[in-house]
Write an enzyme that holds these catalytic residues in place. Sequence first.
Site, mmCIF file in Angstrom:
data_model
loop_
_atom_site.group_PDB
_atom_site.id
_atom_site.type_symbol
_atom_site.label_atom_id
_atom_site.label_comp_id
_atom_site.label_asym_id
_atom_site.label_seq_id
_atom_site.Cartn_x
_atom_site.Cartn_y
_atom_site.Cartn_z
ATOM 1 N N GLY A 273 53.451 4.680 87.585
ATOM 2 C CA GLY A 273 54.403 4.539 88.665
ATOM 3 C C GLY A 273 55.113 3.200 88.630
ATOM 4 N N GLU B 87 45.807 7.773 49.047
ATOM 5 C CA GLU B 87 45.615 7.673 47.602
ATOM 6 C C GLU B 87 44.574 8.684 47.111
ATOM 7 O OE1 GLU B 87 46.339 3.399 49.103
ATOM 8 O OE2 GLU B 87 45.510 5.284 49.842
ATOM 9 N N ARG C 157 49.813 18.911 75.378
ATOM 10 C CA ARG C 157 49.752 20.372 75.472
ATOM 11 C C ARG C 157 50.978 21.051 74.868
ATOM 12 N NH1 ARG C 157 48.927 18.276 80.282
ATOM 13 N NH2 ARG C 157 50.885 19.053 81.151
ATOM 14 N N LEU D 282 47.524 14.315 81.739
ATOM 15 C CA LEU D 282 47.987 13.336 80.763
ATOM 16 C C LEU D 282 47.394 13.572 79.373
ATOM 17 C CD1 LEU D 282 48.188 10.006 82.800
ATOM 18 C CD2 LEU D 282 50.065 11.471 82.018
#
Length: 365
Positions: free
Chosen positions: A295, A51, A209, A206
Amino acid sequence: MQDFIALALGLAQQSLLLSSPNPHVGCVLTSAEGQLLGQGFTQRVGGPHAEIMALRDAQAQGHSLLGATAYVTLEPCSHQGRTGPCCDALIAAGIKKVVASLPDPNPLVGGQGFARLRAAGIEVEVGPGAAQSRELNIGFFSRMVRRAPWVRLKLAASMDGKTALENGASQWITSEAARTDGHAWRARSCAVLTGIGTVLADDPRLDVRLVPTERQPQLVLLDNRLEAPLGAKLFKVQRTCHIYTASQHPGRRAALEALGARVCHLPGTDQRVDLAAMLRDLAAHEINELHVEAGAALNGALLESGLVDEIVLYLAPKMLGRGRDMASFGPLAALSEALALEFVSSDRLGPDLRIVSRIAGRDRF
C-alpha cells in the site's frame, strides 16, 4: 560468435523463472567449424548449471568436445557449492576456448574460474553479451555487490494515479493482460514483499497463478506489531515466509512460527522495522530480486528511504478522481527534491500501458 552468444542469452532467458537464487545462465557448445554440439541453461537450485546441461546435451548426441568452444553468459564457477565446479567439467571435456559475457560477481568465483581455465591452457575471451547478461541477472549482481536485493515496486493505477477508490475498492483497475504480466514479474522474483495493512485490508495470496511456474517466490511480510491473522490466505501457500517485526510478542511469534514462518525482530526508529536492515537480512538469505506489492504507506517508506531500485507501473485508461495514492511520502519543499527516475521501457498490454522506470543511477554498481 554473436549468433552463438545470442543463442546462449536466449537460453539464459529460459531460466528466468527457474534458477533463482542462482544466476540465469545459458551455454552453447560448438565445434571449431561452427557446428552446434550442445546447449543448456541453469536448472533449479541444486540442479545442474548451464555448462553441465550443455555438456550432457552434446554427449547424449554422441559429439566429441575435443577442441570445442563454449559460449557462456557468465564466468564458469570454480568452487564446490551445491554442485561441482563447472570450469573443471569444461576442462575435463577437452574444451579449447571459452567465450564468456561477464565475470561472476560472487567473491567465491570472481575471476578464479577464468584463471583455472587459462591455467589448463584454455583460451578465454570475456565481454560479448555483457550488458544483456547483467540485465538478466541484475538481482544477483545486486546481492553480490551491494549485499541487498534489487527492489522492484509494482504499481497498478488509473491515469490520475489512484490505486483504489476512497472505500478501498481496487479490483480491477487494470485488465487481465496487465494482471497476467504482473504475475510474470512475481514469478521471476525471489520473494514478494507486502505490508500488514494490505493483508488486513485485502487478505491476498500474493502467489503466482496466472503464468506457469515451477516454483513459488518466497513471501516477505512487514508486520510491525505482529498483527497477521493466522488464517490469512498468505499462509496457505506452500513457500518460505519471512515476517519482519518491531515488536516483542512471544505468544504471537510462536503461533506464526508454528505455521512455518521465520519471524525476525528488527526494530528501527518509531517502533517500525529497520527497512535497510531487512534488505541486508534478505540478501543473506539469498534473495536476489524483491518484488513489492504493498500500500501507499510502505511504498512511500521504501521510496523515501532510498531503497527502491525499479518501478513497474501499470496505467489503466481510467480516471478515478478522489482515491488512494500510489505512495505516501513528503511533503517536498521544492520541485528540485522530487525523486528522479529514468524510463526504461513502455509497452501496451491490452488497453493498459506498462511503464518500467528506475531510480536514476541505481543500476550503476
